[in-house]
Write an enzyme that holds these catalytic residues in place. Structure first.
Site, PDB file in Angstrom:
ATOM      1  N   HIS A  60      44.692  37.490  17.406  1.00  0.00           N
ATOM      2  CA  HIS A  60      45.119  37.800  16.034  1.00  0.00           C
ATOM      3  C   HIS A  60      44.782  39.243  15.689  1.00  0.00           C
ATOM      4  O   HIS A  60      43.708  39.736  16.020  1.00  0.00           O
ATOM      5  CB  HIS A  60      44.419  36.862  15.041  1.00  0.00           C
ATOM      6  CG  HIS A  60      45.039  35.497  14.997  1.00  0.00           C
ATOM      7  ND1 HIS A  60      44.908  34.646  13.935  1.00  0.00           N
ATOM      8  CD2 HIS A  60      45.825  34.850  15.897  1.00  0.00           C
ATOM      9  CE1 HIS A  60      45.582  33.536  14.176  1.00  0.00           C
ATOM     10  NE2 HIS A  60      46.130  33.623  15.361  1.00  0.00           N
TER      11      HIS A  60
ATOM     12  N   TYR B 237      42.875  33.407   3.981  1.00  0.00           N
ATOM     13  CA  TYR B 237      41.722  33.134   3.122  1.00  0.00           C
ATOM     14  C   TYR B 237      42.221  33.243   1.689  1.00  0.00           C
ATOM     15  O   TYR B 237      42.599  34.331   1.247  1.00  0.00           O
ATOM     16  CB  TYR B 237      40.608  34.164   3.357  1.00  0.00           C
ATOM     17  CG  TYR B 237      39.896  34.002   4.690  1.00  0.00           C
ATOM     18  CD1 TYR B 237      40.464  34.478   5.873  1.00  0.00           C
ATOM     19  CD2 TYR B 237      38.654  33.376   4.769  1.00  0.00           C
ATOM     20  CE1 TYR B 237      39.802  34.324   7.084  1.00  0.00           C
ATOM     21  CE2 TYR B 237      37.993  33.225   5.979  1.00  0.00           C
ATOM     22  CZ  TYR B 237      38.577  33.699   7.140  1.00  0.00           C
ATOM     23  OH  TYR B 237      37.924  33.544   8.341  1.00  0.00           O
TER      24      TYR B 237
ATOM     25  N   PRO C   2      30.491  29.116   6.962  1.00  0.00           N
ATOM     26  CA  PRO C   2      31.550  29.513   7.897  1.00  0.00           C
ATOM     27  C   PRO C   2      32.600  30.492   7.361  1.00  0.00           C
ATOM     28  O   PRO C   2      33.492  30.890   8.108  1.00  0.00           O
ATOM     29  CB  PRO C   2      32.192  28.181   8.296  1.00  0.00           C
ATOM     30  CG  PRO C   2      31.754  27.191   7.288  1.00  0.00           C
ATOM     31  CD  PRO C   2      30.506  27.674   6.657  1.00  0.00           C
TER      32      PRO C   2
ATOM     33  N   LYS D 181      31.116  33.436  11.573  1.00  0.00           N
ATOM     34  CA  LYS D 181      30.095  34.138  12.356  1.00  0.00           C
ATOM     35  C   LYS D 181      29.166  33.243  13.175  1.00  0.00           C
ATOM     36  O   LYS D 181      28.503  33.724  14.096  1.00  0.00           O
ATOM     37  CB  LYS D 181      29.220  35.001  11.420  1.00  0.00           C
ATOM     38  CG  LYS D 181      29.913  36.228  10.915  1.00  0.00           C
ATOM     39  CD  LYS D 181      30.008  37.280  12.001  1.00  0.00           C
ATOM     40  CE  LYS D 181      31.051  38.323  11.731  1.00  0.00           C
ATOM     41  NZ  LYS D 181      32.304  38.170  12.467  1.00  0.00           N
TER      42      LYS D 181
ATOM     43  N   TYR E 220      34.072  41.570  10.321  1.00  0.00           N
ATOM     44  CA  TYR E 220      34.779  40.364  10.754  1.00  0.00           C
ATOM     45  C   TYR E 220      35.010  40.383  12.271  1.00  0.00           C
ATOM     46  O   TYR E 220      34.816  39.384  12.955  1.00  0.00           O
ATOM     47  CB  TYR E 220      36.112  40.243  10.009  1.00  0.00           C
ATOM     48  CG  TYR E 220      36.747  38.867  10.116  1.00  0.00           C
ATOM     49  CD1 TYR E 220      36.605  37.927   9.098  1.00  0.00           C
ATOM     50  CD2 TYR E 220      37.487  38.497  11.236  1.00  0.00           C
ATOM     51  CE1 TYR E 220      37.175  36.665   9.192  1.00  0.00           C
ATOM     52  CE2 TYR E 220      38.057  37.239  11.346  1.00  0.00           C
ATOM     53  CZ  TYR E 220      37.905  36.329  10.322  1.00  0.00           C
ATOM     54  OH  TYR E 220      38.463  35.082  10.429  1.00  0.00           O
TER      55      TYR E 220
HETATM   56  P1  RFL Z   1      25.145  23.578  18.366  1.00  0.00           P
HETATM   57  O1  RFL Z   1      26.603  23.750  18.653  1.00  0.00           O
HETATM   58  O2  RFL Z   1      24.762  22.796  17.174  1.00  0.00           O
HETATM   59  O3  RFL Z   1      24.490  22.939  19.665  1.00  0.00           O
HETATM   60  C1  RFL Z   1      23.177  22.414  19.654  1.00  0.00           C
HETATM   61  C2  RFL Z   1      23.098  21.359  20.744  1.00  0.00           C
HETATM   62  O4  RFL Z   1      21.745  20.888  20.836  1.00  0.00           O
HETATM   63  C3  RFL Z   1      21.769  19.477  20.971  1.00  0.00           C
HETATM   64  N1  RFL Z   1      20.451  18.977  20.554  1.00  0.00           N
HETATM   65  C4  RFL Z   1      19.510  18.513  21.416  1.00  0.00           C
HETATM   66  N2  RFL Z   1      19.510  18.381  22.757  1.00  0.00           N
HETATM   67  C5  RFL Z   1      18.389  17.871  23.338  1.00  0.00           C
HETATM   68  N3  RFL Z   1      17.296  17.456  22.640  1.00  0.00           N
HETATM   69  C6  RFL Z   1      17.260  17.574  21.286  1.00  0.00           C
HETATM   70  N4  RFL Z   1      16.192  17.180  20.597  1.00  0.00           N
HETATM   71  C7  RFL Z   1      18.407  18.124  20.613  1.00  0.00           C
HETATM   72  N5  RFL Z   1      18.716  18.389  19.307  1.00  0.00           N
HETATM   73  C8  RFL Z   1      19.955  18.892  19.298  1.00  0.00           C
HETATM   74  C9  RFL Z   1      22.933  19.050  20.093  1.00  0.00           C
HETATM   75  O5  RFL Z   1      23.407  17.746  20.420  1.00  0.00           O
HETATM   76  C10 RFL Z   1      23.941  20.136  20.409  1.00  0.00           C
HETATM   77  O6  RFL Z   1      24.756  19.817  21.518  1.00  0.00           O
HETATM   78  O7  RFL Z   1      24.402  24.988  18.250  1.00  0.00           O
HETATM   79  P2  RFL Z   1      24.709  26.414  18.963  1.00  0.00           P
HETATM   80  O8  RFL Z   1      24.907  26.240  20.441  1.00  0.00           O
HETATM   81  O9  RFL Z   1      23.688  27.323  18.439  1.00  0.00           O
HETATM   82  O10 RFL Z   1      26.150  26.856  18.410  1.00  0.00           O
HETATM   83  C11 RFL Z   1      26.336  27.189  17.061  1.00  0.00           C
HETATM   84  C12 RFL Z   1      27.759  26.832  16.610  1.00  0.00           C
HETATM   85  O11 RFL Z   1      28.028  25.482  16.950  1.00  0.00           O
HETATM   86  C13 RFL Z   1      27.963  27.048  15.103  1.00  0.00           C
HETATM   87  O12 RFL Z   1      27.281  28.197  14.662  1.00  0.00           O
HETATM   88  C14 RFL Z   1      29.450  27.212  14.754  1.00  0.00           C
HETATM   89  O13 RFL Z   1      30.156  26.030  14.973  1.00  0.00           O
HETATM   90  C15 RFL Z   1      29.611  27.633  13.279  1.00  0.00           C
HETATM   91  N6  RFL Z   1      31.021  27.700  12.852  1.00  0.00           N
HETATM   92  C16 RFL Z   1      31.813  28.791  13.169  1.00  0.00           C
HETATM   93  N7  RFL Z   1      31.312  29.814  13.896  1.00  0.00           N
HETATM   94  C17 RFL Z   1      32.112  30.848  14.270  1.00  0.00           C
HETATM   95  O14 RFL Z   1      31.617  31.791  14.911  1.00  0.00           O
HETATM   96  N8  RFL Z   1      33.456  30.903  13.954  1.00  0.00           N
HETATM   97  C18 RFL Z   1      34.042  29.914  13.246  1.00  0.00           C
HETATM   98  O15 RFL Z   1      35.246  29.966  13.041  1.00  0.00           O
HETATM   99  C19 RFL Z   1      33.200  28.828  12.770  1.00  0.00           C
HETATM  100  N9  RFL Z   1      33.723  27.818  12.055  1.00  0.00           N
HETATM  101  C20 RFL Z   1      31.578  26.647  12.129  1.00  0.00           C
HETATM  102  C21 RFL Z   1      32.953  26.740  11.732  1.00  0.00           C
HETATM  103  C22 RFL Z   1      30.823  25.529  11.796  1.00  0.00           C
HETATM  104  C23 RFL Z   1      31.400  24.519  11.066  1.00  0.00           C
HETATM  105  N10 RFL Z   1      30.597  23.393  10.777  1.00  0.00           N
HETATM  106  C24 RFL Z   1      30.981  22.067  11.017  1.00  0.00           C
HETATM  107  C25 RFL Z   1      29.175  23.602  10.542  1.00  0.00           C
HETATM  108  C26 RFL Z   1      33.525  25.742  10.990  1.00  0.00           C
HETATM  109  C27 RFL Z   1      32.739  24.633  10.610  1.00  0.00           C
HETATM  110  C28 RFL Z   1      33.395  23.600   9.741  1.00  0.00           C
HETATM  111  C1  PHB Z   2      38.200  27.748  12.184  1.00  0.00           C
HETATM  112  O1  PHB Z   2      39.243  27.985  12.797  1.00  0.00           O
HETATM  113  O2  PHB Z   2      37.617  26.649  12.268  1.00  0.00           O
HETATM  114  C2  PHB Z   2      37.626  28.767  11.276  1.00  0.00           C
HETATM  115  C3  PHB Z   2      38.166  30.040  11.260  1.00  0.00           C
HETATM  116  C4  PHB Z   2      37.644  31.002  10.402  1.00  0.00           C
HETATM  117  C5  PHB Z   2      36.580  30.679   9.580  1.00  0.00           C
HETATM  118  C6  PHB Z   2      36.014  29.406   9.627  1.00  0.00           C
HETATM  119  C7  PHB Z   2      36.540  28.444  10.470  1.00  0.00           C
HETATM  120  O3  PHB Z   2      36.086  31.610   8.730  1.00  0.00           O
END
Ligand code: RFL
Ligand code: PHB
Length: 402
Positions: free
Chosen positions: A72, A201, A293, A297, A385
């Site tokens: 993008h 957005y 989110p 980041k 961004y």
């Molecule tokens: P995770 O992905 O939560 O992974 C942690 C892992 O640890 C396991 N775990 C354990 N394992 C063993 N023993 C234990 N006691 C444990 N406790 C936990 C868990 O099962 C899991 O597998 O953390 P990590 O690796 O630091 O990754 C972080 C990302 O997942 C998170 O920051 C992003 O998803 C945030 N986020 C977004 N980030 C972006 O950079 N771009 C995006 O577009 C974006 N969109 C989002 C998002 C997060 C969202 N939600 C649901 C919070 C959109 C949403 C809706």
């Molecule tokens: C996504 O695609 O899940 C997404 C993209 C941008 C954001 C948050 C989530 O700021």
């Protein structure tokens, strides 16, 4: 069991760290409490900075990402019925972002790890980290009905926002900084081609909405909802009606509707734990910090933490010096706070505050106008961004503080 680096958690942070260490010849073991199917299906992020894409390519996980990821060149800001394109390459000297789902990154990294990587155990729940101040800390974990131990030189907690690693920081050795935003996101996945070419957005009159995507046939959409919302109170028709209202613009743009295949509610939280290291225990990703989110980041920060950490372990492996590991927390936190600031500002600029007054609303619109009318304001958004540099060079950091 014994290893050099014990990694707790097989999310993006733990899996990528394992690959980067493996490539440098550093032995590690990854413990994941959930099943493989569960971690590969958890719907989350989608927007990757260039640095994240580069890191995935470097460790051999770029094949499907390059074939299926969608590059993008900007985002669209929508408010007061107007559409404004923010041109990333033009504002940043050529930088772009890529849409590729976190579920797919996890699948790619798990496949690599199981093919030739060091040990990755699923359904292995870490119960506690013991002796982080000693030369060989131990992770106690439950696996196949038994309690076992993993003795390590170093332990890295990549166990997300609800993990156990942080609990091993003794009281008084760390501090958390938190802000809970007074709204949540209802996220939906829908079997319908995206109605836009880039992410939208929108600051609608009744609140924020985001249009993202997962593939040419699957859309990912988010709606601002009150804290405590039950996704069950949002039947599909209500979701589509509210999205259509918030995305409304003058002209002939239309939101395509389709079957909703998943719904979930996420609270918006800003939270940072300092420092990110205690003795031989280090934290990376969501285990150390959470951002709302809106700035996309979270995953990108998890990746930058482990890139900094992998370099530090490579330095130790090559030279025997812990100098880079000693700097890890400080280096990572500089970037973490910049992303925390950016995510907070984007969130505040685009959401309807529950107790918002007319003055606050005017300020939001003034901020949005500034971005759409001033090249330098737009360039600031685009730089944040698309991703700030991994670590400022020491001289630049010193100069910028003067
Ligand atoms: P995770 O992905 O939560 O992974 C942690 C892992 O640890 C396991 N775990 C354990 N394992 C063993 N023993 C234990 N006691 C444990 N406790 C936990 C868990 O099962 C899991 O597998 O953390 P990590 O690796 O630091 O990754 C972080 C990302 O997942 C998170 O920051 C992003 O998803 C945030 N986020 C977004 N980030 C972006 O950079 N771009 C995006 O577009 C974006 N969109 C989002 C998002 C997060 C969202 N939600 C649901 C919070 C959109 C949403 C809706
Ligand atoms: C996504 O695609 O899940 C997404 C993209 C941008 C954001 C948050 C989530 O700021």
């Amino acid at each position: 069991m014994r290893t050099t680096v014990g990694i707790i958690g097989a999310g993006p942070a733990g899996l990528l760290l394992a690959r980067l260490l493996h490539r440098t010849g550093i032995d590690c073991v990854v413990l994941e409490s959930r099943t493989r199917a569960y971690v590969e299906r958890r719907q989350r992020a989608g927007m990757l900075e260039q640095g994240t894409v580069d890191a995935l390519r470097e460790c051999g996980a770029g094949g499907r990402l390059d074939a299926e990821g969608m590059v993008h060149h900007g985002i669209e800001l929508r408010f007061e019925g107007e559409r404004h394109h923010i041109d990333f390459p033009g504002l940043t000297g050529g930088r772009t972002v890529t849409i590729y789902a976190q579920t797919e990154i996890v699948k790619d990294l798990v496949a690599l790890q199981l093919a030739d990587g060091p040990t990755l155990l699923f359904e292995a729940e870490a119960l506690a980290v013991e002796g982080p101040e000693t030369a060989s800390p131990v992770v106690r974990f439950a696996h196949e009905g038994n309690e076992r131990t993993l003795r390590c030189d170093w332990v890295v907690g990549c166990d997300g926002g609800h993990g156990v690693a942080r609990a091993a920081f003794p009281a008084g050795t760390g501090r958390s900084y938190a802000y809970d935003h007074p709204y949540s996101w209802l996220g939906v996945l829908a079997d319908v081609p995206p109605s836009c070419e880039e992410l939208v957005y929108a600051r609608g009159t009744t609140g924020f909405a985001l249009h993202s995507m997962r593939s040419p046939s699957v859309s990912r959409l988010y709606l601002q909802v009150p804290n405590g919302t039950d996704a069950g109170d949002w039947p599909d028709e209500r979701i589509w009606d509210e999205l259509a209202a918030r995305f409304e613009v003058a002209g002939d743009w239309r939101l395509e509707r389709g079957p909703v295949t998943a719904k979930s509610v996420t609270p918006m939280r800003s939270w940072v734990h300092e420092p990110m290291r205690h003795g031989r225990l280090l934290l990376a990703g969501d285990a150390a910090h959470i951002v709302p989110p809106t700035g996309a980041k979270g995953l990108n920060l998890a990746v930058s933490d482990v890139r900094i950490l992998a370099r530090a372990f490579a330095g130790l492996h090559r030279t025997g010096s812990t100098e880079l590991l000693d700097r890890y927390s400080r280096t990572a936190l500089e970037r973490v706070w910049q992303a925390t600031r950016f995510s907070y500002d984007m969130t505040r600029m685009l959401h309807a505050h529950p107790h918002e007054d007319a003055f606050e609303r005017r300020l939001q619109l003034a901020r949005l106008r500034r971005i759409t009318e001033s090249r330098s304001a737009a360039a600031e958004l685009a730089a944040n961004y698309t991703g700030l540099p991994l670590a400022p060079r020491p001289r630049e950091a010193a100069e910028s503080r003067r």
